[in-house]
Design a protein around this motif. Structure first.
Motif, PDB file in Angstrom:
ATOM      1  N   PHE A  26       0.827  -1.203   0.000  1.00  0.00           N
ATOM      2  CA  PHE A  26       0.000   0.000   0.000  1.00  0.00           C
ATOM      3  C   PHE A  26       0.867   1.262   0.000  1.00  0.00           C
ATOM      4  O   PHE A  26       0.575   2.232  -0.695  1.00  0.00           O
ATOM      5  CB  PHE A  26      -0.940   0.004   1.210  1.00  0.00           C
ATOM      6  N   LEU A  27       1.958   1.235   0.780  1.00  0.00           N
ATOM      7  CA  LEU A  27       2.873   2.377   0.780  1.00  0.00           C
ATOM      8  C   LEU A  27       3.590   2.487  -0.561  1.00  0.00           C
ATOM      9  O   LEU A  27       3.877   3.596  -1.033  1.00  0.00           O
ATOM     10  CB  LEU A  27       3.893   2.247   1.917  1.00  0.00           C
ATOM     11  N   LEU A  28       3.861   1.348  -1.168  1.00  0.00           N
ATOM     12  CA  LEU A  28       4.516   1.363  -2.468  1.00  0.00           C
ATOM     13  C   LEU A  28       3.630   2.044  -3.514  1.00  0.00           C
ATOM     14  O   LEU A  28       4.126   2.781  -4.377  1.00  0.00           O
ATOM     15  CB  LEU A  28       4.858  -0.063  -2.913  1.00  0.00           C
ATOM     16  N   ILE A  29       2.320   1.823  -3.417  1.00  0.00           N
ATOM     17  CA  ILE A  29       1.388   2.489  -4.333  1.00  0.00           C
ATOM     18  C   ILE A  29       1.502   4.003  -4.181  1.00  0.00           C
ATOM     19  O   ILE A  29       1.550   4.750  -5.167  1.00  0.00           O
ATOM     20  CB  ILE A  29      -0.055   2.011  -4.065  1.00  0.00           C
ATOM     21  N   ASP A  30       1.553   4.472  -2.924  1.00  0.00           N
ATOM     22  CA  ASP A  30       1.707   5.909  -2.673  1.00  0.00           C
ATOM     23  C   ASP A  30       3.061   6.407  -3.154  1.00  0.00           C
ATOM     24  O   ASP A  30       3.182   7.539  -3.636  1.00  0.00           O
ATOM     25  CB  ASP A  30       1.546   6.210  -1.185  1.00  0.00           C
ATOM     26  N   LEU A  31       4.082   5.574  -2.996  1.00  0.00           N
ATOM     27  CA  LEU A  31       5.420   5.958  -3.446  1.00  0.00           C
ATOM     28  C   LEU A  31       5.442   6.157  -4.959  1.00  0.00           C
ATOM     29  O   LEU A  31       6.023   7.122  -5.471  1.00  0.00           O
ATOM     30  CB  LEU A  31       6.436   4.884  -3.045  1.00  0.00           C
ATOM     31  N   CYS A  32       4.806   5.247  -5.686  1.00  0.00           N
ATOM     32  CA  CYS A  32       4.799   5.338  -7.149  1.00  0.00           C
ATOM     33  C   CYS A  32       3.949   6.504  -7.641  1.00  0.00           C
ATOM     34  O   CYS A  32       4.264   7.130  -8.657  1.00  0.00           O
ATOM     35  CB  CYS A  32       4.287   4.039  -7.750  1.00  0.00           C
ATOM     36  N   GLY A  33       2.874   6.814  -6.908  1.00  0.00           N
ATOM     37  CA  GLY A  33       1.990   7.889  -7.312  1.00  0.00           C
ATOM     38  C   GLY A  33       0.974   7.437  -8.345  1.00  0.00           C
ATOM     39  O   GLY A  33       1.083   6.352  -8.924  1.00  0.00           O
ATOM     40  N   GLU A  34      -0.019   8.297  -8.570  1.00  0.00           N
ATOM     41  CA  GLU A  34      -1.063   7.978  -9.541  1.00  0.00           C
ATOM     42  C   GLU A  34      -0.455   7.812 -10.932  1.00  0.00           C
ATOM     43  O   GLU A  34       0.288   8.675 -11.410  1.00  0.00           O
ATOM     44  CB  GLU A  34      -2.112   9.097  -9.550  1.00  0.00           C
ATOM     45  N   HIS A  35      -0.761   6.665 -11.555  1.00  0.00           N
ATOM     46  CA  HIS A  35      -0.206   6.344 -12.875  1.00  0.00           C
ATOM     47  C   HIS A  35       1.329   6.420 -12.876  1.00  0.00           C
ATOM     48  O   HIS A  35       1.929   6.786 -13.891  1.00  0.00           O
ATOM     49  CB  HIS A  35      -0.783   7.272 -13.951  1.00  0.00           C
ATOM     50  N   ASP A  36       1.938   6.107 -11.742  1.00  0.00           N
ATOM     51  CA  ASP A  36       3.404   6.088 -11.591  1.00  0.00           C
ATOM     52  C   ASP A  36       4.043   7.452 -11.860  1.00  0.00           C
ATOM     53  O   ASP A  36       5.200   7.552 -12.262  1.00  0.00           O
ATOM     54  CB  ASP A  36       4.035   5.032 -12.507  1.00  0.00           C
ATOM     55  N   ARG A  37       3.289   8.516 -11.579  1.00  0.00           N
ATOM     56  CA  ARG A  37       3.805   9.858 -11.882  1.00  0.00           C
ATOM     57  C   ARG A  37       5.020  10.212 -11.037  1.00  0.00           C
ATOM     58  O   ARG A  37       5.921  10.928 -11.500  1.00  0.00           O
ATOM     59  CB  ARG A  37       2.704  10.911 -11.707  1.00  0.00           C
ATOM     60  N   ASN A  38       5.100   9.698  -9.786  1.00  0.00           N
ATOM     61  CA  ASN A  38       6.269   9.979  -8.959  1.00  0.00           C
ATOM     62  C   ASN A  38       7.516   9.304  -9.531  1.00  0.00           C
ATOM     63  O   ASN A  38       8.616   9.880  -9.548  1.00  0.00           O
ATOM     64  CB  ASN A  38       6.041   9.507  -7.523  1.00  0.00           C
ATOM     65  N   LEU A  39       7.337   8.083  -9.997  1.00  0.00           N
ATOM     66  CA  LEU A  39       8.463   7.374 -10.607  1.00  0.00           C
ATOM     67  C   LEU A  39       8.925   8.090 -11.870  1.00  0.00           C
ATOM     68  O   LEU A  39      10.129   8.199 -12.131  1.00  0.00           O
ATOM     69  CB  LEU A  39       8.078   5.927 -10.936  1.00  0.00           C
ATOM     70  N   ALA A  40       7.974   8.589 -12.643  1.00  0.00           N
ATOM     71  CA  ALA A  40       8.321   9.295 -13.873  1.00  0.00           C
ATOM     72  C   ALA A  40       9.133  10.552 -13.581  1.00  0.00           C
ATOM     73  O   ALA A  40      10.080  10.881 -14.311  1.00  0.00           O
ATOM     74  CB  ALA A  40       7.052   9.655 -14.648  1.00  0.00           C
ATOM     75  N   LYS A  41       8.781  11.237 -12.493  1.00  0.00           N
ATOM     76  CA  LYS A  41       9.516  12.454 -12.118  1.00  0.00           C
ATOM     77  C   LYS A  41      10.967  12.116 -11.772  1.00  0.00           C
ATOM     78  O   LYS A  41      11.895  12.830 -12.167  1.00  0.00           O
ATOM     79  CB  LYS A  41       8.817  13.117 -10.928  1.00  0.00           C
ATOM     80  N   ILE A  42      11.163  11.012 -11.042  1.00  0.00           N
ATOM     81  CA  ILE A  42      12.520  10.585 -10.682  1.00  0.00           C
ATOM     82  C   ILE A  42      13.281  10.126 -11.923  1.00  0.00           C
ATOM     83  O   ILE A  42      14.469  10.444 -12.102  1.00  0.00           O
ATOM     84  CB  ILE A  42      12.457   9.471  -9.619  1.00  0.00           C
ATOM     85  N   GLU A  43      12.602   9.387 -12.790  1.00  0.00           N
ATOM     86  CA  GLU A  43      13.237   8.929 -14.033  1.00  0.00           C
ATOM     87  C   GLU A  43      13.731  10.103 -14.867  1.00  0.00           C
ATOM     88  O   GLU A  43      14.870  10.104 -15.352  1.00  0.00           O
ATOM     89  CB  GLU A  43      12.238   8.100 -14.850  1.00  0.00           C
ATOM     90  N   ASN A  44      12.894  11.101 -15.046  1.00  0.00           N
ATOM     91  CA  ASN A  44      13.251  12.249 -15.870  1.00  0.00           C
ATOM     92  C   ASN A  44      14.390  13.055 -15.258  1.00  0.00           C
ATOM     93  O   ASN A  44      15.267  13.553 -15.973  1.00  0.00           O
ATOM     94  CB  ASN A  44      12.035  13.158 -16.074  1.00  0.00           C
ATOM     95  N   ALA A  45      14.380  13.173 -13.933  1.00  0.00           N
ATOM     96  CA  ALA A  45      15.413  13.982 -13.274  1.00  0.00           C
ATOM     97  C   ALA A  45      16.774  13.299 -13.284  1.00  0.00           C
ATOM     98  O   ALA A  45      17.812  13.970 -13.406  1.00  0.00           O
ATOM     99  CB  ALA A  45      14.989  14.278 -11.832  1.00  0.00           C
ATOM    100  N   LEU A  46      16.802  11.984 -13.174  1.00  0.00           N
ATOM    101  CA  LEU A  46      18.068  11.258 -13.014  1.00  0.00           C
ATOM    102  C   LEU A  46      18.441  10.415 -14.239  1.00  0.00           C
ATOM    103  O   LEU A  46      19.467   9.716 -14.210  1.00  0.00           O
ATOM    104  CB  LEU A  46      17.997  10.367 -11.776  1.00  0.00           C
ATOM    105  N   SER A  47      17.632  10.466 -15.293  1.00  0.00           N
ATOM    106  CA  SER A  47      17.924   9.705 -16.522  1.00  0.00           C
ATOM    107  C   SER A  47      18.070   8.210 -16.238  1.00  0.00           C
ATOM    108  O   SER A  47      19.054   7.569 -16.650  1.00  0.00           O
ATOM    109  CB  SER A  47      19.188  10.246 -17.206  1.00  0.00           C
ATOM    110  N   VAL A  48      17.115   7.666 -15.491  1.00  0.00           N
ATOM    111  CA  VAL A  48      17.083   6.235 -15.210  1.00  0.00           C
ATOM    112  C   VAL A  48      15.734   5.685 -15.664  1.00  0.00           C
ATOM    113  O   VAL A  48      14.819   6.446 -15.992  1.00  0.00           O
ATOM    114  CB  VAL A  48      17.291   5.932 -13.706  1.00  0.00           C
ATOM    115  N   GLN A  49      15.628   4.361 -15.663  1.00  0.00           N
ATOM    116  CA  GLN A  49      14.350   3.705 -15.923  1.00  0.00           C
ATOM    117  C   GLN A  49      13.985   2.892 -14.689  1.00  0.00           C
ATOM    118  O   GLN A  49      14.831   2.170 -14.137  1.00  0.00           O
ATOM    119  CB  GLN A  49      14.449   2.780 -17.138  1.00  0.00           C
TER     120      GLN A  49
END
Length: 334
Positions: A26-49
């Motif tokens: 459940f916390l992982l869902i919050d970490l990822c954000g809606e439609h994984d938007r939090n992960l996308a922000k980290i990916e874009n900032a750090l050039s990772v997948q």
């Protein structure tokens, strides 16, 4: 949380993979954000997948960026474990400043917060955290110095953090009142033509200060404190003739104060008080030929050790990313 280098990492010699396990789905869902938007922000900032597999996140990219991304993910997850939310601002802070121990400082020992780890300012409605190293140094100066200056472009948190510290010190009993002021330069002779009494006339120029207070104090409590004059919001001219004791005093938009107004304001400092002066040297609205009191104060007072001078650049802008780009464009043209 467990972190491993998975055997299924990409074969490209320049790429690295690290897998992080998060036990609470459940916390992982919050970490990822809606439609994984939090992960996308980290990916874009750090050039990772970042690829999610069940309760695992696999991070792919250059080794240094992967390590940074994993640290950001772990720090944000710790925040969620502590019962806090993760916002765009929290992600931005982690990307700018790197991870720290996500624990609140002992309110009876405020300066302990600067010995390492997370810096948090407690208010009635929220915890406020500096998002850049310059902001962290500024907050430290606000707590340690009786007089501190915050100088830099719009959007760097100068006023917001100053008001947050003022509310925190008021709540904890270090000061008896909060006084927020701005020069009403834009009003000029038009002030008399505005409808209503004096408060109605000047309130539009004070609105940014009200906005900050509303972020930190419940509406009814704020209204009562203003009614009881525990919180005052007034134009700079209203400071004349006063001695401000046991007060947290903020002068905002100080670049629009004249030299005499600045001297008048600074000499209001009384026993047990804190003063903060914020301004942006690139947005002076004084009439042509009238020198800025902020410029003169910086020139005359910068060598006094007990006064803190804190500077921000476009890299410290915490509003929309376009704000930083706009500031940089104007700086380059100047």
């Amino acid at each position: 949380m467990a972190s491993t280098n998975a055997p299924g990492a990409p074969q490209d010699g320049d790429l690295h993979q690290q897998t992080v396990e998060f036990p609470d789905n459940f916390l992982l869902i919050d970490l990822c954000g809606e439609h994984d938007r939090n992960l996308a922000k980290i990916e874009n900032a750090l050039s990772v997948q970042i690829v999610r597999r069940g309760n695992l996140l696999a991070v792919h990219g250059d080794e240094a960026e992967v390590a940074d991304a994993v640290q950001v993910l772990n720090s944000l997850y710790l925040r969620l474990e502590g019962g806090k939310e993760v916002t765009d601002g929290d992600i931005d802070r982690e990307l700018r400043m790197g991870p720290g121990t996500d624990t609140a400082p002992d309110p009876d020992h405020q300066l302990e917060m600067f010995k390492g780890g997370r810096v948090e300012i407690k208010t009635r409605k929220k915890l406020v955290e500096p998002r850049t190293e310059a902001q962290k140094a500024y907050v430290q100066s606000l707590f340690e110095k009786e007089l501190a200056f915050g100088i830099g472009p719009a959007g760097t948190g100068k006023t917001y953090l100053a008001v947050a510290v003022g509310v925190s010190m008021f709540i904890e009993g270090h000061v008896d009142k909060i006084i927020l002021s701005r020069p009403a330069v834009e009003a000029g002779e038009k002030l008399g033509y505005l409808p209503g009494d004096m408060k109605d006339k000047v309130d539009p120029y004070m609105q940014p200060l009200y906005d900050a207070l509303n972020d930190f104090l419940p509406g009814k409590q704020l209204a009562k404190l203003i009614e009881d004059k525990k919180i005052e919001i007034a134009p700079l001219a209203f400071m004349r003739g006063r001695t401000l004791s046991r007060a947290f005093v903020v002068l905002d938009e100080a670049q629009n104060a004249t030299t005499m107004q600045m001297k008048m304001f600074l000499t209001r400092l009384g026993q047990g008080s804190r003063m903060v002066v914020t301004g942006d040297r690139t947005q002076i609205d004084l009439p042509r030929g009238v020198p800025s009191g902020l410029h003169d104060a910086e020139r005359l007072l910068s060598t006094i050790p007990k006064i803190g001078f804190n500077y921000f650049t476009s890299k410290d802008v915490v509003r929309h990313p376009l704000v930083a780009a706009i500031i940089e464009a104007y700086e380059a043209d100047g």
